[in-house]
Design a protein around this motif. Structure first.
Motif, short mmCIF file in Angstrom:
data_model
loop_
_atom_site.label_atom_id
_atom_site.label_comp_id
_atom_site.label_asym_id
_atom_site.label_seq_id
_atom_site.Cartn_x
_atom_site.Cartn_y
_atom_site.Cartn_z
N MET B 1 0.72 -1.29 -0.15
CA MET B 1 -0.18 0.01 -0.31
C MET B 1 0.82 1.18 0.17
N THR B 2 2.00 0.87 0.62
CA THR B 2 3.29 1.94 0.34
C THR B 2 3.42 2.62 -0.86
N PRO B 3 3.27 3.84 -1.37
CA PRO B 3 3.52 3.98 -2.41
C PRO B 3 4.94 4.32 -2.94
N ARG B 4 5.77 4.54 -1.86
CA ARG B 4 7.67 3.72 -2.55
C ARG B 4 8.16 4.64 -3.89
N THR B 5 8.21 5.81 -3.47
CA THR B 5 8.52 6.71 -4.34
C THR B 5 10.24 6.98 -4.24
N ASP B 6 11.26 6.34 -3.78
CA ASP B 6 12.62 6.47 -3.46
C ASP B 6 13.51 6.52 -4.95
N PRO B 7 13.89 6.92 -4.74
CA PRO B 7 14.93 6.71 -5.82
C PRO B 7 15.22 5.93 -6.56
N LEU B 8 15.75 4.50 -5.87
CA LEU B 8 16.08 3.57 -6.11
C LEU B 8 14.53 2.78 -6.41
N THR B 9 14.27 2.95 -6.27
CA THR B 9 12.37 2.83 -6.73
C THR B 9 12.49 2.84 -8.12
N LEU B 10 12.19 4.17 -8.09
CA LEU B 10 12.11 4.65 -9.30
C LEU B 10 13.07 4.16 -10.79
N GLU B 11 14.00 4.25 -9.92
CA GLU B 11 15.33 3.65 -11.05
C GLU B 11 14.63 2.14 -11.49
N VAL B 12 14.04 1.37 -10.55
CA VAL B 12 14.23 0.07 -11.10
C VAL B 12 12.88 -0.26 -12.07
N VAL B 13 11.45 0.62 -12.01
CA VAL B 13 10.32 0.90 -12.67
C VAL B 13 10.65 1.42 -13.49
N GLU B 14 11.48 2.14 -13.75
CA GLU B 14 11.88 3.16 -14.71
C GLU B 14 12.47 1.78 -15.92
N LEU B 15 13.41 1.54 -15.66
CA LEU B 15 14.08 0.06 -16.50
C LEU B 15 13.49 -1.07 -17.04
N ILE B 16 12.14 -1.14 -15.94
CA ILE B 16 11.51 -2.37 -16.22
C ILE B 16 10.22 -1.53 -17.04
N GLY B 17 10.53 -0.16 -17.10
CA GLY B 17 8.99 0.14 -19.15
C GLY B 17 11.07 0.37 -19.77
N THR B 18 11.76 0.06 -19.53
CA THR B 18 12.99 -0.10 -20.73
C THR B 18 12.54 -1.21 -21.10
N VAL B 19 12.74 -2.33 -20.02
CA VAL B 19 12.52 -3.65 -20.14
C VAL B 19 11.39 -3.78 -21.61
N VAL B 20 10.39 -3.34 -20.74
CA VAL B 20 8.93 -4.10 -22.05
C VAL B 20 9.00 -3.64 -23.46
N ALA B 21 9.54 -2.24 -23.25
CA ALA B 21 9.72 -1.31 -24.38
C ALA B 21 10.52 -2.21 -25.53
N ARG B 22 11.33 -2.47 -25.39
CA ARG B 22 12.47 -3.17 -26.00
C ARG B 22 11.17 -4.72 -26.21
N TYR B 23 11.56 -5.41 -25.82
CA TYR B 23 10.44 -6.21 -25.89
C TYR B 23 9.27 -6.48 -27.32
N HIS B 24 8.98 -5.23 -27.07
CA HIS B 24 7.82 -5.38 -27.73
C HIS B 24 8.43 -4.80 -29.43
N GLU B 25 9.41 -3.92 -28.84
CA GLU B 25 9.81 -3.21 -30.13
C GLU B 25 10.60 -4.81 -30.54
N GLU B 26 11.26 -5.49 -30.14
CA GLU B 26 11.52 -6.84 -30.91
C GLU B 26 10.62 -8.27 -31.18
N TYR B 27 9.52 -8.23 -30.39
CA TYR B 27 8.40 -8.79 -30.95
C TYR B 27 8.05 -8.22 -32.47
N GLU B 28 7.23 -6.94 -32.27
CA GLU B 28 6.82 -6.60 -33.85
C GLU B 28 7.37 -6.57 -34.66
N HIS B 29 8.73 -6.56 -34.59
CA HIS B 29 9.57 -6.65 -35.71
C HIS B 29 10.52 -8.25 -36.40
#
Lengths: 165, 165
Positions: B1-29
DNA sequence: TATTGTTATACTCTATAACTATA
DNA sequence: TATAGTTATAGAGTATAACAATA
């Protein structure tokens, strides 16, 4: 170059696929809550960070510029985005969020709980390890490691950052 | 329930977003290489595992059943999929890959190098840790851990499986 | 009466090509 | 001439509603 088809690797690949699927599910759901499509939410999120020329939006979305016209049209017709002239070049139009657009973008960002909520189950050290592994996986090894990472460095970088042998 | 907005967590979230983007890119390609759309490739991949009723395909795709008609139509018109009657229930139509469909699905799967190629940069222990962290993140904690994981257990489960504190 | 698959309709996203207004 | 944005067009995915065949 090696194919890598061992059971462990395949399981990790499967897990990443699951992460991707859940990420999209939550993203589309959050967008739908605000009656936005995925593409519209993505553009609004981009513009909330900084106004962009239509051309740049297309590059970020990896789609043709002609598509952006319609997406921004729909956001504009709902009062979430507006087109402004660029003083430096009268050919370009800068898309920028309105006040309503900014608050919608903020709500959207907050609703995107994925990887923030589940990440709560991981300790600080575990999140650090996860970060490192994802970075290496994405080929971001030790390049430009001097940005927002610095903020968290004062707590306990210890063996969490170690290469793990 | 805790929001979790510390820099480390946000960076991991960002990285996961990048993984998702690259996964889709390769899939569509990979799909485009075979002149398939993402949805068509996904359905073909599903059917390569096992023939499915139209209804089930829709459930897997999380879309309305009416959409599946068109997707399967296009795959069928290209000779990659065929509709077969279900002996048990004459209302249902089982979509199944043709021989050409099966081989296309296999090539597609092989081309989906993401997370297999980059994973090559990680050691066995690191991949084990990554697997554990992803599983915990997805809420798959220690449930049914008795399948294909067993095959890799003989090498070095050691501290790789430990909670890491 | 309920369910399976389909059709019809409308909207959005997508790429391609041609157009305009600037540069 | 080249570039930014748009329009026009066509194909594909999506949801909704209505329908036929079967259960």
């Amino acid at each position: 170059m090696t194919p890598r088809t061992d059971p462990l690797t395949l399981e990790v690949v499967e897990l990443i696929g699951t992460v991707v699927a859940r990420y999209h599910e939550e993203y589309e759901h959050a967008a739908a809550e605000h009656a936005l499509t995925g593409a519209q939410a993505r553009v609004l999120g981009l513009l909330a960070r900084e106004p962009l020329p239509m051309r740049r939006i297309a590059q970020r979305l990896k789609c043709e510029p002609s598509n952006v016209t319609g997406i921004v049209d729909r956001l504009e017709s709902r009062g979430l985005v507006e087109r402004r002239p660029d003083p430096a070049d009268r050919r370009v139009k800068l898309a920028a969020p309105t006040e309503a657009g900014r608050s919608t973008a903020e709500e959207l960002r907050a609703a995107l709980g994925f990887a923030r909520e589940p990440l709560g189950g991981l300790t600080f050290a575990e999140r650090t390890v996860l970060k490192e592994l994802l970075r290496r996986m994405l080929g971001m090894d030790a390049e430009d490691d001097t940005e927002d990472t610095a903020g968290a460095a004062g707590t306990d970088p210890g063996e969490g950052s170690a290469p793990l042998r």
